[in-house]
Write a protein that holds these residues in place. Structure first.
Motif, PDB file in Angstrom:
ATOM      1  N   UNK A  20       5.626  -2.102 -17.581  1.00 16.75           N
ATOM      2  CA  UNK A  20       5.474  -0.747 -17.054  1.00 16.75           C
ATOM      3  C   UNK A  20       4.099  -0.543 -16.441  1.00 16.75           C
ATOM      4  N   UNK A  21       3.075  -1.174 -17.007  1.00 17.52           N
ATOM      5  CA  UNK A  21       1.738  -1.089 -16.411  1.00 17.52           C
ATOM      6  C   UNK A  21       1.728  -1.767 -15.038  1.00 17.52           C
ATOM      7  N   UNK A  22       2.400  -2.895 -14.935  1.00 14.92           N
ATOM      8  CA  UNK A  22       2.492  -3.589 -13.649  1.00 14.92           C
ATOM      9  C   UNK A  22       3.270  -2.733 -12.643  1.00 14.92           C
ATOM     10  N   UNK A  23       4.353  -2.117 -13.098  1.00 13.21           N
ATOM     11  CA  UNK A  23       5.139  -1.260 -12.203  1.00 13.21           C
ATOM     12  C   UNK A  23       4.315  -0.061 -11.741  1.00 13.21           C
ATOM     13  N   UNK A  24       3.527   0.525 -12.633  1.00  9.77           N
ATOM     14  CA  UNK A  24       2.676   1.647 -12.260  1.00  9.77           C
ATOM     15  C   UNK A  24       1.664   1.214 -11.203  1.00  9.77           C
ATOM     16  N   UNK A  25       1.080   0.034 -11.386  1.00 12.06           N
ATOM     17  CA  UNK A  25       0.142  -0.501 -10.398  1.00 12.06           C
ATOM     18  C   UNK A  25       0.847  -0.704  -9.048  1.00 12.06           C
ATOM     19  N   UNK A  26       2.050  -1.251  -9.083  1.00 15.80           N
ATOM     20  CA  UNK A  26       2.795  -1.488  -7.837  1.00 15.80           C
ATOM     21  C   UNK A  26       3.129  -0.180  -7.128  1.00 15.80           C
ATOM     22  N   UNK A  29      -0.049   1.038  -5.465  1.00 16.53           N
ATOM     23  CA  UNK A  29      -0.346   0.227  -4.291  1.00 16.53           C
ATOM     24  C   UNK A  29       0.617   0.538  -3.146  1.00 16.53           C
ATOM     25  N   UNK A  30       1.870   0.780  -3.485  1.00 16.74           N
ATOM     26  CA  UNK A  30       2.862   1.111  -2.464  1.00 16.74           C
ATOM     27  C   UNK A  30       2.515   2.417  -1.762  1.00 16.74           C
ATOM     28  N   UNK A  31       2.016   3.376  -2.519  1.00 13.57           N
ATOM     29  CA  UNK A  31       1.595   4.640  -1.909  1.00 13.57           C
ATOM     30  C   UNK A  31       0.450   4.395  -0.929  1.00 13.57           C
ATOM     31  N   UNK A  32      -0.500   3.548  -1.321  1.00 14.44           N
ATOM     32  CA  UNK A  32      -1.601   3.209  -0.417  1.00 14.44           C
ATOM     33  C   UNK A  32      -1.134   2.494   0.827  1.00 14.44           C
ATOM     34  N   UNK A  33      -0.152   1.620   0.674  1.00 13.65           N
ATOM     35  CA  UNK A  33       0.382   0.882   1.825  1.00 13.65           C
ATOM     36  C   UNK A  33       1.096   1.838   2.777  1.00 13.65           C
ATOM     37  N   UNK A  34       1.843   2.769   2.233  1.00 12.07           N
ATOM     38  CA  UNK A  34       2.557   3.728   3.080  1.00 12.07           C
ATOM     39  C   UNK A  34       1.560   4.603   3.850  1.00 12.07           C
ATOM     40  N   UNK A  35       0.470   5.000   3.186  1.00  8.31           N
ATOM     41  CA  UNK A  35      -0.562   5.772   3.888  1.00  8.31           C
ATOM     42  C   UNK A  35      -1.224   4.943   4.983  1.00  8.31           C
ATOM     43  N   UNK A  36      -1.423   3.657   4.719  1.00  5.45           N
ATOM     44  CA  UNK A  36      -2.033   2.785   5.720  1.00  5.45           C
ATOM     45  C   UNK A  36      -1.090   2.554   6.902  1.00  5.45           C
ATOM     46  N   UNK A  54       7.856  -3.257   0.532  1.00  7.70           N
ATOM     47  CA  UNK A  54       9.155  -3.667   0.012  1.00  7.70           C
ATOM     48  C   UNK A  54       9.008  -4.457  -1.288  1.00  7.70           C
ATOM     49  N   UNK A  55       8.046  -5.352  -1.343  1.00  8.48           N
ATOM     50  CA  UNK A  55       7.821  -6.141  -2.559  1.00  8.48           C
ATOM     51  C   UNK A  55       7.414  -5.237  -3.714  1.00  8.48           C
ATOM     52  N   UNK A  56       6.477  -4.326  -3.465  1.00  7.74           N
ATOM     53  CA  UNK A  56       6.034  -3.410  -4.517  1.00  7.74           C
ATOM     54  C   UNK A  56       7.192  -2.532  -5.007  1.00  7.74           C
ATOM     55  N   UNK A  57       7.979  -2.034  -4.082  1.00 11.66           N
ATOM     56  CA  UNK A  57       9.111  -1.191  -4.474  1.00 11.66           C
ATOM     57  C   UNK A  57      10.168  -1.975  -5.240  1.00 11.66           C
ATOM     58  N   UNK A  58      10.389  -3.229  -4.861  1.00 14.96           N
ATOM     59  CA  UNK A  58      11.371  -4.064  -5.555  1.00 14.96           C
ATOM     60  C   UNK A  58      10.931  -4.349  -6.983  1.00 14.96           C
ATOM     61  N   UNK A  59       9.665  -4.680  -7.164  1.00 19.34           N
ATOM     62  CA  UNK A  59       9.152  -4.946  -8.508  1.00 19.34           C
ATOM     63  C   UNK A  59       9.292  -3.696  -9.372  1.00 19.34           C
ATOM     64  N   UNK A  60       8.939  -2.548  -8.827  1.00 18.97           N
ATOM     65  CA  UNK A  60       9.048  -1.297  -9.576  1.00 18.97           C
ATOM     66  C   UNK A  60      10.498  -1.003  -9.950  1.00 18.97           C
ATOM     67  N   UNK A  61      11.418  -1.234  -9.032  1.00 17.23           N
ATOM     68  CA  UNK A  61      12.832  -0.979  -9.304  1.00 17.23           C
ATOM     69  C   UNK A  61      13.364  -1.896 -10.401  1.00 17.23           C
ATOM     70  N   UNK A  62      12.956  -3.146 -10.394  1.00 12.42           N
ATOM     71  CA  UNK A  62      13.397  -4.087 -11.434  1.00 12.42           C
ATOM     72  C   UNK A  62      12.881  -3.644 -12.802  1.00 12.42           C
ATOM     73  N   UNK A  63      11.634  -3.233 -12.872  1.00  9.79           N
ATOM     74  CA  UNK A  63      11.062  -2.814 -14.150  1.00  9.79           C
ATOM     75  C   UNK A  63      11.746  -1.541 -14.651  1.00  9.79           C
ATOM     76  N   UNK A  64      12.012  -0.604 -13.775  1.00 10.90           N
ATOM     77  CA  UNK A  64      12.698   0.625 -14.186  1.00 10.90           C
ATOM     78  C   UNK A  64      14.117   0.296 -14.674  1.00 10.90           C
TER      79      UNK A  64
END
Length: 94
Positions: A20-26, A29-36, A54-64
């Motif tokens: 969950x900590x890794x998913x929170x980090x992802x 980071x995904x929010x920062x990437x979308x802003x960029x 896409x990678x960050x969102x996929x990792x988060x979805x798997x963890x959830x």
């Protein structure tokens, strides 16, 4: 519950906390990437940032999904324990 089962439960809970900590980090980071993505003009950079998102969102979805599976499994075990206890208490009263 014996010591081996307690160790397994504790290690699974620790693993879920780390995931969950890794998913929170992802997610952060995904929010920062979308802003960029909104500020970048180069097509190659846009494609690279979209892949990262896409990678960050996929990792988060798997963890959830793993969290939901763990919650449902815990509810199943609780249900099983409650009905086993009720069955024993009813059979001892008879």
């Amino acid at each position: 519950m014996n010591l081996k089962n307690k160790k397994i439960i504790i290690s699974v809970l620790l693993l879920l906390v780390v995931l969950n900590a890794i998913a929170f980090y992802c997610i952060r980071q995904s929010i920062g990437v979308i802003e960029a993505l909104q500020k970048v003009q180069d097509q190659h950079a846009v494609q690279s940032l979209q892949q990262k998102s896409l990678i960050y969102n996929s990792i988060s979805a798997v963890v959830i999904t793993l969290d939901l599976v763990a919650i449902l499994f815990g509810l199943y075990l609780l249900h099983k324990f409650i009905f086993k206890t009720l069955k024993k208490s009813i059979s001892t009263k008879s």
